[in-house]
Design a protein around this motif. Sequence first.
Motif, mmCIF file in Angstrom:
data_model
loop_
_atom_site.group_PDB
_atom_site.id
_atom_site.type_symbol
_atom_site.label_atom_id
_atom_site.label_comp_id
_atom_site.label_asym_id
_atom_site.label_seq_id
_atom_site.Cartn_x
_atom_site.Cartn_y
_atom_site.Cartn_z
ATOM 1 N N PHE A 128 0.839 -1.209 0.000
ATOM 2 C CA PHE A 128 0.000 0.000 0.000
ATOM 3 C C PHE A 128 0.872 1.257 0.000
ATOM 4 N N ARG A 129 1.952 1.223 0.765
ATOM 5 C CA ARG A 129 2.832 2.391 0.866
ATOM 6 C C ARG A 129 3.498 2.706 -0.470
ATOM 7 N N VAL A 130 4.014 1.683 -1.159
ATOM 8 C CA VAL A 130 4.794 1.949 -2.376
ATOM 9 C C VAL A 130 3.925 2.124 -3.618
ATOM 10 N N LEU A 131 2.641 1.798 -3.529
ATOM 11 C CA LEU A 131 1.732 2.005 -4.657
ATOM 12 C C LEU A 131 1.318 3.471 -4.748
ATOM 13 N N ARG A 132 1.192 3.945 -5.965
ATOM 14 C CA ARG A 132 0.656 5.278 -6.177
ATOM 15 C C ARG A 132 -0.854 5.259 -5.979
ATOM 16 N N PRO A 133 -1.449 6.354 -5.532
ATOM 17 C CA PRO A 133 -2.915 6.418 -5.455
ATOM 18 C C PRO A 133 -3.533 6.098 -6.807
ATOM 19 N N GLY A 134 -4.532 5.234 -6.802
ATOM 20 C CA GLY A 134 -5.124 4.749 -8.037
ATOM 21 C C GLY A 134 -4.433 3.523 -8.591
ATOM 22 N N GLY A 135 -3.322 3.107 -7.966
ATOM 23 C CA GLY A 135 -2.559 1.956 -8.433
ATOM 24 C C GLY A 135 -3.218 0.635 -8.102
ATOM 25 N N SER A 136 -2.759 -0.416 -8.772
ATOM 26 C CA SER A 136 -3.371 -1.747 -8.680
ATOM 27 C C SER A 136 -2.436 -2.744 -7.992
ATOM 28 N N PHE A 137 -3.010 -3.568 -7.134
ATOM 29 C CA PHE A 137 -2.304 -4.666 -6.488
ATOM 30 C C PHE A 137 -2.951 -5.959 -6.964
ATOM 31 N N VAL A 138 -2.205 -6.737 -7.760
ATOM 32 C CA VAL A 138 -2.701 -8.002 -8.303
ATOM 33 C C VAL A 138 -2.159 -9.138 -7.448
ATOM 34 N N ILE A 139 -3.067 -9.957 -6.940
ATOM 35 C CA ILE A 139 -2.701 -11.004 -5.986
ATOM 36 C C ILE A 139 -3.166 -12.358 -6.497
ATOM 37 N N GLU A 140 -2.255 -13.304 -6.497
ATOM 38 C CA GLU A 140 -2.576 -14.709 -6.758
ATOM 39 C C GLU A 140 -1.972 -15.490 -5.597
ATOM 40 N N GLU A 141 -2.819 -16.123 -4.771
ATOM 41 C CA GLU A 141 -2.303 -16.714 -3.541
ATOM 42 C C GLU A 141 -2.851 -18.105 -3.246
ATOM 43 N N LEU A 142 -2.044 -18.862 -2.495
ATOM 44 C CA LEU A 142 -2.464 -20.127 -1.902
ATOM 45 C C LEU A 142 -2.883 -19.865 -0.461
ATOM 46 N N TYR A 143 -3.972 -20.509 -0.048
ATOM 47 C CA TYR A 143 -4.530 -20.242 1.269
ATOM 48 C C TYR A 143 -4.227 -21.358 2.271
ATOM 49 N N ARG A 144 -4.623 -21.113 3.491
ATOM 50 C CA ARG A 144 -4.306 -22.009 4.601
ATOM 51 C C ARG A 144 -4.654 -23.458 4.296
ATOM 52 N N ALA A 145 -5.811 -23.693 3.718
ATOM 53 C CA ALA A 145 -6.244 -25.064 3.446
ATOM 54 C C ALA A 145 -5.325 -25.787 2.470
ATOM 55 N N ALA A 146 -4.674 -25.022 1.597
ATOM 56 C CA ALA A 146 -3.797 -25.634 0.596
ATOM 57 C C ALA A 146 -2.413 -25.948 1.138
ATOM 58 N N ILE A 147 -1.943 -25.167 2.100
ATOM 59 C CA ILE A 147 -0.559 -25.332 2.547
ATOM 60 C C ILE A 147 -0.421 -25.879 3.969
ATOM 61 N N CYS A 148 -1.502 -25.837 4.744
ATOM 62 C CA CYS A 148 -1.426 -26.304 6.134
ATOM 63 C C CYS A 148 -2.160 -27.634 6.288
ATOM 64 N N ASN A 149 -1.885 -28.550 5.407
ATOM 65 C CA ASN A 149 -2.427 -29.905 5.492
ATOM 66 C C ASN A 149 -1.254 -30.878 5.550
ATOM 67 N N PRO A 150 -1.474 -32.102 5.986
ATOM 68 C CA PRO A 150 -0.353 -33.042 6.161
ATOM 69 C C PRO A 150 0.493 -33.280 4.918
ATOM 70 N N PRO A 198 -7.025 3.697 -3.253
ATOM 71 C CA PRO A 198 -7.905 4.790 -3.657
ATOM 72 C C PRO A 198 -7.128 6.072 -3.979
ATOM 73 N N VAL A 199 -7.628 6.823 -4.925
ATOM 74 C CA VAL A 199 -7.041 8.117 -5.251
ATOM 75 C C VAL A 199 -7.156 9.017 -4.029
ATOM 76 N N GLY A 200 -6.065 9.666 -3.679
ATOM 77 C CA GLY A 200 -6.040 10.525 -2.517
ATOM 78 C C GLY A 200 -5.645 9.830 -1.232
ATOM 79 N N ALA A 201 -5.448 8.487 -1.283
ATOM 80 C CA ALA A 201 -5.084 7.752 -0.087
ATOM 81 C C ALA A 201 -3.623 7.940 0.245
ATOM 82 N N ASN A 202 -3.309 7.954 1.513
ATOM 83 C CA ASN A 202 -1.930 8.009 1.992
ATOM 84 C C ASN A 202 -1.587 6.679 2.656
#
Length: 205
Positions: A128-150, A198-202
């Motif tokens: 959030f800090r390094v993104l410019r206001p109006g900038g996009s954060f694209v996330i592709e992630e594995l969640y707890r159920a996928a990685i915290c199993n035996p 958001p635009v204007g966000a700090n």
Amino acid sequence: MKLNKLERYVVRHPLRQWLQQRLEQPLLLGLFEHGLPVVEHALEIGCGFGQGISMIHKGFGASNVTAVDLDEEMLSYCAKRYVDVPWLTLAQADATTLPFADSSFNLVCDFAVFHHVPDWQQAVSEVFRVLRPGGSFVIEELYRAAICNPVSRRLFEHPPQNRFNHREMHDCLRLAGFEIAKSHHVLGLAGVTLAIKPVGANAIS
């Protein structure tokens, strides 16, 4: 946390790269319902063996790409793969303490890296800090159920505590100041999200 030997093999395998290009890239681009924004400066957190760099430059149309990784071996591989590429900058960095000024990037990408980060909430705040206001954060992630199993715990190495699911990731994003533009998840195992600063966000200190 760095990848273990098996996960390095999986990430580097041609089939993984084919899936990223043929399936994952269209899914991620589809998050932008109103078309891709102009991306002058993009950041990839955890560049691995470099497939994401190509996706950001060619798929997302980023004019300049900065890619960071905690692992020197990954950075060395990418330096050889993208030798003498003027639009790419590589740097060693921790996702929780990014060495960039506020509002440096139009786009930040996490291609399944934050589930390796012990304090992933701090990493979200850094994005959030390094993104410019109006900038996009694209996330592709594995969640707890996928990685915290035996099975996953036996094969791979991930932080055992403070893992997250789709809702918890979104709660953290909103707490940091992001707005969720669009997202999908598959059986609670993995998901993709487009979050907007958001635009204007700090940045929240």
